[in-house]
Design an enzyme around this catalytic site. Structure first.
Site, PDB file in Angstrom:
ATOM      1  N   ASN A  71       1.030  -1.408  -0.010  1.00 56.29           N
ATOM      2  CA  ASN A  71      -0.110  -0.079   0.002  1.00 56.29           C
ATOM      3  C   ASN A  71       0.900   1.200   0.166  1.00 56.29           C
ATOM      4  O   ASN A  71       1.769   1.304  -1.012  1.00 56.29           O
ATOM      5  CB  ASN A  71      -0.929   0.090   1.054  1.00 56.29           C
ATOM      6  CG  ASN A  71      -0.807  -0.352   2.328  1.00 56.29           C
ATOM      7  OD1 ASN A  71      -0.236  -1.372   2.772  1.00 56.29           O
ATOM      8  ND2 ASN A  71      -1.104   0.582   3.423  1.00 56.29           N
ATOM      9  N   ASP A  72       0.836   2.155   0.904  1.00 57.61           N
ATOM     10  CA  ASP A  72       1.172   3.626   0.739  1.00 57.61           C
ATOM     11  C   ASP A  72       2.740   3.655   0.545  1.00 57.61           C
ATOM     12  O   ASP A  72       3.674   2.788   0.895  1.00 57.61           O
ATOM     13  CB  ASP A  72       1.226   4.215   2.190  1.00 57.61           C
ATOM     14  CG  ASP A  72      -0.267   3.977   2.643  1.00 57.61           C
ATOM     15  OD1 ASP A  72      -1.117   3.573   2.448  1.00 57.61           O
ATOM     16  OD2 ASP A  72      -0.452   4.268   3.875  1.00 57.61           O
TER      17      ASP A  72
HETATM   18  N1  DQQ Z   1      -2.099   2.937   5.663  1.00 56.50           N
HETATM   19  C1  DQQ Z   1      -1.126   2.843   6.679  1.00 56.50           C
HETATM   20  C2  DQQ Z   1      -1.487   4.030   7.525  1.00 56.50           C
HETATM   21  C3  DQQ Z   1      -2.240   4.972   6.932  1.00 56.50           C
HETATM   22  C4  DQQ Z   1      -2.733   4.080   5.756  1.00 56.50           C
HETATM   23  C5  DQQ Z   1      -0.984   1.606   7.260  1.00 56.50           C
HETATM   24  C6  DQQ Z   1      -3.274   4.753   4.711  1.00 56.50           C
HETATM   25  O1  DQQ Z   1      -0.206   4.462   8.329  1.00 56.50           O
HETATM   26  O2  DQQ Z   1      -2.900   5.726   7.538  1.00 56.50           O
HETATM   27  O3  DQQ Z   1      -0.760   0.460   6.318  1.00 56.50           O
HETATM   28  O4  DQQ Z   1      -3.525   3.741   3.591  1.00 56.50           O
END
Ligand code: DQQ
Length: 586
Positions: A71-72
């Site tokens: 993800n991020d």
């Molecule tokens: N993904 C992270 C968090 C954030 C979220 C956790 C946003 O830190 O707020 O994987 O996609």
């Protein structure tokens, strides 16, 4: 370069039939599906180098690890001429969970080399997860990372990590501060321990003090909680947030940076004064959209005030009107530009993700700068991506009558970069925009790719990832309406016919673009990569990213077309398409 004759103009009645009648049974969906917050400890075993016929939806030039969930984007930066990208990663499966910071480096933002995980649970302040955060380059060229850790009580706290060895340009090993956590919820500070995360890149004020913001919420109020520090280790909470807004819910992954008022050059976070404006971007947990405002930052008072007229709500300006979330910029000191990374999640089902063994890609990094109007940002894929262009095909001055389509032959249409611009000759038949048609996404899904009976300018645009029989295609198009005082341009990315697989999220996306179509040709660029279509309208004024999972339009069985289905003819002033080479990624 392929000749004009390789582009054939065809009238396709079957196609017209689909356009006209295929949308009658369209289901409207207000939001795209989100498959987050599901933890799996199961390991998916499969060959890292599966071929495209086994894995037809894996991308060829987008950033992905060989397998598992991502993800991020985290902590992007450039250090000693090397670009670093860290990202949220589940080493154990294709769904969210067990989160660590995976790490890759590059010299061109296109080809990437993987390294060992940079940050993973190892101390009480992050034992239950290493979540998102950002890098800051401290004086003396010393990178530092602030990130969110999940502690044994499942509280969110902020931690510091620094490189073990600054002479390693790959920054392969990171050491955590013994003082962690540096910022934590306490009974006194009214911080919600389950909504306190994602520190930004810090910036130093003219007074020599560091500032950073952390995303948060109190009830439905989105908050950018602010801290200051003299030494980057001891952080004191400022008595007010940098900014907040009621009704927006949790602000994840805030990003705060200056932009030059004129020109396309990026600026460092330490730049203040009348030459710059500031941008505050927040990722809305409620809607999974990245929205931003342009405004003014007062460093003496440490407050940010959005420009007058800015919309601050779920309906604010978005970086991207499709799938694009948890984005983050960094200043590229080598090329003097600000570069934006963003996570593009799946529209496939969780079951399909587990079957294919992976989930999520990063969008192609984009250069961002302030539009001449001062009202919005412009985004454009970094110029390096053009290194992958191959086998150019070109077409100019082609008139497209109602219902006609043109095929751009000679490119690998599953893996392509295409630019097209249209000239509208006659606006008289533009449909009147009803005052209640305020939601561009809804308008796109209601209007679809078909024309209206009452005459219309558009839809015209591209059909990408199209199967030979046109049973599957994704349509990226424009439509012009007559507004009260001006023409209104709608850009749509319609996924409703993108796949015969009914388990996919096929939401249609849309955006209104700030352009006067009587003065400017309507241009569109799409980056197509097997299961992703990133589209840039009007030279980067509006962006829409879609994930699609065709069943027929895969591999060599993919076509690329331009079409017009409006009542009046439009002219393609220029169409240029390239096959894209495969990048070396991880
Ligand atoms: N993904 C992270 C968090 C954030 C979220 C956790 C946003 O830190 O707020 O994987 O996609």
């Amino acid at each position: 370069m392929a000749s004009y004759s390789s582009l054939c103009l065809i009238m396709n009645n079957i196609f017209l039939f689909f356009l006209l009648f295929g949308h009658e049974f369209l289901q409207l969906q207000a939001f795209h599906h989100v498959y987050r917050a599901q933890t799996s400890h199961s390991t998916v075993h499969h060959n890292h180098h599966q071929h495209h016929h086994q894995q037809p939806h894996r991308t060829s030039y987008h950033f992905q690890p060989p397998k598992n969930w991502i993800n991020d984007p985290n902590g992007p930066m450039i250090y000693k001429g090397i670009y670093h990208l860290f990202y949220q990663y589940n080493p154990k499966g294709a769904v969210w969970g067990n989160i660590v910071w995976a790490h890759s480096t590059s010299t061109d933002l296109i080809n990437w080399e993987p390294h060992d995980h940079a940050i993973y649970p190892s101390q009480p302040s992050d034992i239950n997860g290493c979540w998102s955060g950002s890098a800051t380059i401290l004086p003396g060229e010393k990178p530092a990372i602030l990130y969110t850790g999940i502690n044994p009580k499942n509280q969110q706290v902020q931690n510091l990590a620094v490189p073990k060895n600054l002479s390693d340009p790959y920054l392969r090993e990171w050491v955590k501060s013994p003082n962690n956590p540096l910022m934590a919820p306490t009974p006194q500070n009214h911080i919600n321990a389950s909504s306190f995360r994602d520190p930004t890149t810090a910036w130093i004020g003219p007074d020599g003090e560091w500032r950073v913001i952390v995303g948060s919420k109190l009830d439905a109020r989105g908050l950018a909680v602010m801290y200051r520090s003299k030494d980057f280790v001891k952080w004191n909470q400022v008595d007010h947030p940098l900014h907040y807004k009621d009704g927006m819910g949790m602000w994840e992954c805030p990003d705060f940076f200056p932009v030059a008022k004129t020109g396309r050059k990026g600026v460092e976070t330490r730049v203040y004064g009348s030459q710059v404006k500031h941008v505050l971007k927040v990722s809305l947990d409620d809607t999974k959209h990245d929205v931003y405002t342009v405004g003014t930052y007062n460093w003496q008072k440490d407050i940010y005030i959005p420009n007058k007229g800015s919309i601050e709500s779920y309906n604010g300006l978005r970086y991207d009107y499709g799938k694009y979330y948890a984005s983050k910029t960094f200043f590229d000191s080598q090329k003097k530009r600000r570069v934006l990374w963003g996570w593009v999640n799946e529209s496939s089902s969780v079951d399909d993700d587990i079957k294919k063994g992976w989930s999520g890609v990063q969008a192609i990094p984009r250069a961002v700068w302030l539009d001449a109007s001062g009202k919005q940002l412009i985004q454009w894929p970094v110029v390096e991506i053009q290194k992958l262009r191959n086998n150019k095909v070109k077409l100019t001055n082609e008139v497209l009558k109602k219902g006609s389509i043109v095929e751009a032959k000679g490119v690998t249409a599953a893996q392509a970069d295409v630019e097209i611009s249209f000239k509208v000759e006659n606006f008289k038949k533009a449909e009147i925009l009803k005052p209640e048609w305020k939601d561009p996404q809804l308008l796109c899904s209601q209007k679809g790719t078909s024309t209206t009976k009452s005459g219309s300018v558009g839809p015209f645009g591209l059909l990408v990832l199209a199967s030979n029989d046109l049973k599957e295609y994704t349509s990226v198009s424009f439509r012009v309406f007559k507004g009260q005082h001006k023409y209104v341009v709608l850009m749509c990315s319609d996924q409703s016919r993108s796949s015969l697989n009914s388990n996919n999220d096929k939401t249609t996306y849309g955006a209104f673009l700030d352009v006067d179509p009587t003065r400017e040709n309507l241009s569109l660029r799409s980056l197509i990569d097997h299961s992703i279509v990133e589209s840039f309208g009007i030279k980067g004024k509006g962006c829409i990213t879609a994930r699609v999972y065709p069943t027929l339009a895969i591999g060599d069985s993919v076509g690329l077309y331009a079409f017009n289905n409006g009542t009046d003819s439009v002219t393609i002033t220029k169409l240029t398409a390239w096959s894209m080479k495969k990048a070396l990624i991880n």
